[in-house]
Every structure is written in C-alpha cells, then in structure tokens.
Design a protein around this motif. Structure first.
Motif, short mmCIF file in Angstrom:
data_model
loop_
_atom_site.label_atom_id
_atom_site.label_comp_id
_atom_site.label_asym_id
_atom_site.label_seq_id
_atom_site.Cartn_x
_atom_site.Cartn_y
_atom_site.Cartn_z
N ILE A 343 0.87 -1.36 0.20
CA ILE A 343 -0.09 -0.05 0.25
C ILE A 343 0.93 1.35 -0.02
O ILE A 343 1.78 1.48 0.85
CB ILE A 343 -0.82 0.08 1.03
N ALA A 344 0.71 2.18 -1.10
CA ALA A 344 1.47 3.41 -0.88
C ALA A 344 0.48 4.37 -0.12
O ALA A 344 -0.64 4.69 -0.36
CB ALA A 344 1.48 3.95 -2.50
N LEU A 345 0.95 4.96 0.97
CA LEU A 345 0.31 5.76 1.84
C LEU A 345 0.62 7.41 1.24
O LEU A 345 1.63 7.76 0.69
CB LEU A 345 0.96 5.70 3.19
N PRO A 346 -0.23 8.15 1.80
CA PRO A 346 -0.19 9.70 1.43
C PRO A 346 1.45 9.98 1.67
O PRO A 346 1.94 9.79 2.67
CB PRO A 346 -1.11 10.50 2.16
N PHE A 347 1.89 10.60 0.41
CA PHE A 347 3.38 11.18 0.70
C PHE A 347 3.49 12.31 -0.18
O PHE A 347 3.59 12.37 -1.19
CB PHE A 347 4.14 9.88 0.32
N PHE A 348 3.93 13.58 0.52
CA PHE A 348 4.19 14.74 -0.16
C PHE A 348 4.98 15.50 0.96
O PHE A 348 4.90 15.29 2.15
CB PHE A 348 3.08 15.29 -0.67
N ASN A 349 5.60 16.50 0.27
CA ASN A 349 6.47 17.35 0.95
C ASN A 349 5.65 18.18 2.17
O ASN A 349 6.46 18.12 3.39
CB ASN A 349 7.13 18.47 0.19
N LYS A 350 4.58 18.87 2.01
CA LYS A 350 3.90 19.36 2.97
C LYS A 350 3.00 18.79 3.87
O LYS A 350 2.05 19.50 4.56
CB LYS A 350 3.30 20.74 2.30
N ILE A 351 2.93 17.51 3.89
CA ILE A 351 1.95 16.69 4.69
C ILE A 351 2.15 17.02 6.13
O ILE A 351 3.46 17.19 6.38
CB ILE A 351 2.28 15.00 4.34
N THR A 352 1.34 17.15 6.91
CA THR A 352 1.47 17.77 8.22
C THR A 352 1.47 16.52 9.44
O THR A 352 1.21 15.32 8.95
CB THR A 352 0.27 18.70 8.65
N ASN A 353 1.97 16.87 10.38
CA ASN A 353 2.14 15.84 11.34
C ASN A 353 0.81 15.41 11.86
O ASN A 353 0.52 14.01 11.94
CB ASN A 353 2.87 16.22 12.70
N GLU A 354 -0.23 16.16 11.86
CA GLU A 354 -1.75 15.71 12.13
C GLU A 354 -2.17 14.85 10.85
O GLU A 354 -2.64 13.85 11.40
CB GLU A 354 -2.54 17.08 12.04
N GLN A 355 -1.87 15.15 9.68
CA GLN A 355 -2.18 14.23 8.59
C GLN A 355 -1.52 12.97 8.79
O GLN A 355 -2.28 11.78 8.47
CB GLN A 355 -2.03 14.81 7.39
N ILE A 356 -0.24 12.86 8.87
CA ILE A 356 0.31 11.48 9.17
C ILE A 356 -0.29 10.86 10.40
O ILE A 356 -0.44 9.51 10.27
CB ILE A 356 1.94 11.79 9.44
N ASP A 357 -0.35 11.27 11.45
CA ASP A 357 -1.19 10.80 12.59
C ASP A 357 -2.39 9.99 12.36
O ASP A 357 -2.75 8.95 12.97
CB ASP A 357 -1.07 12.04 13.78
#
Length: 372
Positions: A343-357
C-alpha cells in the motif's frame, strides 16, 4: 479529514517563472528548455540531457536510439510501472522478466544471467520507489555479454548507491517529472547520457525526426512529437534549484512514517539497502502481513478520506502483456506475493504531522478490523 496520496510542492517562485514565460513570445523550442537541460545534466554529472514530454517518451527514445527492434529481448523487472515495458514493446521487442529481491523490491541481479540468450540486446534496470540498484554489478554482466544498459530512474532523481547517482552508470538513463515525483514539470521527462549519438538521435526524434541543424520542414528520420514546452521547463528550472531542499523534506516525511509504523504489528516499513547512501523518496510503500486483507484495508482508508494505491500490479499480469507474451500467474512468485501486500500511503513534502497521525490511526483501525 482528507489526505491526498500526493501533492506537488509549488511556491511563488515557480508560479512567477511560468507567468514570465506566458508573457514572452516563446512558449516552445526556446531558451528555458536549454537551461533546464543544462541544470539536469550538471546535477547528475552527464554530458547531455534531452528534455521530452514524459518519462515514457524518454525511455522510448533511448530504446530507439540503441537500435532495439523486432525480435530483440530486453531483460527487466515485472515489478514496475507499465511504461518500463511499453517503451520496447512499441518497437516489438520482447520483455524477459527477472523476479525481484524480496527486501529492496528491485530486480534480483543474481538471476539476470540465467535469462540471457543470443537474442538479448539490453538490460533495463529500474530504481523502484527511488531506491537505486547496484549498477556496477549490472554493468559487469552487460560487458560480459555485450549488452546495452538502460536505467529507468524515473522515480529516483537524486538517489545514490555507493556514491553513484541514479541514472548515470549506463548507456542512457531516464527521469520523469509527473506531479507525484520528487520534482515536477507538470508533465515531462529527460534522457541523460554521455553518448553523443544517443543525444543527437533523441533530440531529432523528439521533434518529428528533424535534423539538429537544418530547415524546419526537413525530416531525416521517423520521429515523434515528444517535445517539452517552455512552460514545463520554466517550472522545472525552479524545481531543480530546490532539488536538495525537496529531497530533505521527503526524507523527513519518510522518517516520521518509519517512527510511527516500525512497531505496528502486521506492517513492514520500507527497507533501504545500506549501500544506498542517499535515498530520494518517490513514494512511501508499506507491506502488510499475509493474514491481513490488503484490499479491505485500502478501502477502509479510502472511505476515511485517505488516498492510497496498490503499488505495483505486476506488469506480467496486465491483460495485454499476458496476451502478447504468454506470461501467467505463478511465473514470478516473489513479485506476485509482494504486489498483493503493498500500500502506498499519502506522501508529499507539505504533509502535516496531524495528517500523518490520522493516516496511522486509520491504518491501525483497519488492521484490527481486517486481520485474519
């Protein structure tokens, strides 16, 4: 919360550069393309860079420049994007697949020699997800059998293996700049090489077979409209000036995912070989244990607003490839097993810690729901 799979990193500098071109009189075949090519060539340390409209076009022109044609065989990996294979199918050459290493997910170099025949013309190495291969070893095999080497580094601009930049230790390499790549030109690709013949032929064929010098309506050979525009180039120039900043940003995102996922039962985080001294991340791909229903996990993530994809579906199992080549399920067991788990997870430069969590939280919920 909605978290897209990918998003380009565009600043006001890129916007201003594109607007500047729009205000000029030159939108194609102009100085910005030359400047972009020079920046790419200097960055990777090659004599020539030839910008085209996609990574697929870059690979296709390399194949044609090397004279690969009907009946020739090209050794490559079945775990890649279809463009890797399409570029020589266009010339009616045959793909000969080599299964992958279960850790790096790159082609298993130790299995290459057993696939070489008197019809083998080239090895197409692919740097999957940005992780480069041992190109020294591949070139040793190629030299032994008098084969050409192409490096599909469309996902690996800036990566290094033992200090060797991806896309450089080969007859010609290719990079791509779709919006989910490390840098973007919206659409675009580039050929890099030290071989003047490949460079000249590629420049001619990208523009309808026109001679490098000569009248506009003269055509020396069969060519294509694979041209790169001044708008794409202007965007790419600024992105190339930011390349190291962008690579570092992506590395930080990967580190954040690694830290949060390394102890999550049922998840295997990406393995990076120790020889990879610089990793330029394309995407972040996890693997799930066999007892977890990958497809249901993905659907759960999607239902919760999280972009994700099953990178990659094996090339040899794509319907038209099966029909054209006769490959079937079971031919490459490592590739097929890995492909069912990724599975490829969301991955981009400006992703926030909140989004990763949020992604990690929903992934944990999905695993608890759909583990067997």
């Amino acid at each position: 919360m909605n978290v897209p799979l990918a998003r380009p990193d565009i600043t006001q500098r890129e916007i201003d550069a594109v607007v500047e071109v729009l205000k000029s009189d030159i939108l194609s075949i102009g100085p910005k393309i030359v400047e972009f090519e020079e920046k790419v060539a200097k960055y990777v340390g090659k004599k020539y860079a030839i910008a085209v409209n996609s990574g697929t076009s870059a690979l296709h022109l390399i194949v044609r420049s090397l004279g690969i044609r009907d009946g020739d065989e090209v050794i490559t990996t079945p775990f890649t994007f279809v463009a890797t294979v399409n570029c020589f199918l266009y010339e009616r050459a045959k793909p000969v697949f080599v299964d992958i290493d279960p850790d790096t997910l790159n082609m298993d170099i130790d299995k290459i020699e057993e696939k070489i025949t008197d019809r083998t013309k080239a090895i197409m190495a692919v740097d999957i997800f940005g992780q480069p291969l041992d190109m020294v070893k591949i070139n040793e095999i190629a030299k032994k059998y008098n084969l050409k080497v192409i490096e599909d580094s469309c996902e690996a601009l800036g990566s290094e293996y033992n200090g060797i930049k991806a896309g450089t230790l080969c007859d010609a390499g290719a990079f791509a700049f779709y919006p989910n790549k490390q840098i973007t030109t919206a659409e675009g690709g580039v050929i890099v090489t030290d071989n003047e013949d490949i460079a000249q032929l590629s420049r001619s064929m990208r523009s309808q077979g026109r001679p490098i010098t000569g009248l506009w309506l003269e055509h020396e050979r069969l060519g294509f409209n694979y041209r790169f525009s001044e708008l794409n180039a202007a965007l790419g120039i600024v992105q190339m000036e930011r390349i190291e900043e962008i690579i570092k940003k992506r590395a930080r995102v990967a580190e954040k995912y690694n830290e949060r996922l390394k102890n999550l039962d049922g998840v295997k985080i990406p393995y990076i070989a120790p020889q990879v001294n610089k990793m330029s991340w394309f995407i972040y791909v996890i693997r799930l244990d066999k007892n977890i229903d990958r497809n249901k996990v993905m659907q759960y993530l999607i239902n919760n607003g999280i972009g994700c994809r099953p990178y990659f579906t094996p090339v040899h199992l794509q319907p038209y490839i099966k029909e054209m080549t006769g490959y079937k399920e079971g031919d490459f067991p490592v590739t097929e097993s890995v492909a069912k788990s990724t599975i490829a997870l969301p991955f981009f430069n400006k992703i926030t810690n909140e989004q990763i969590d949020y992604v990690v939280e929903k992934l944990r919920e999905a695993i608890n729901l759909f583990g067997k």
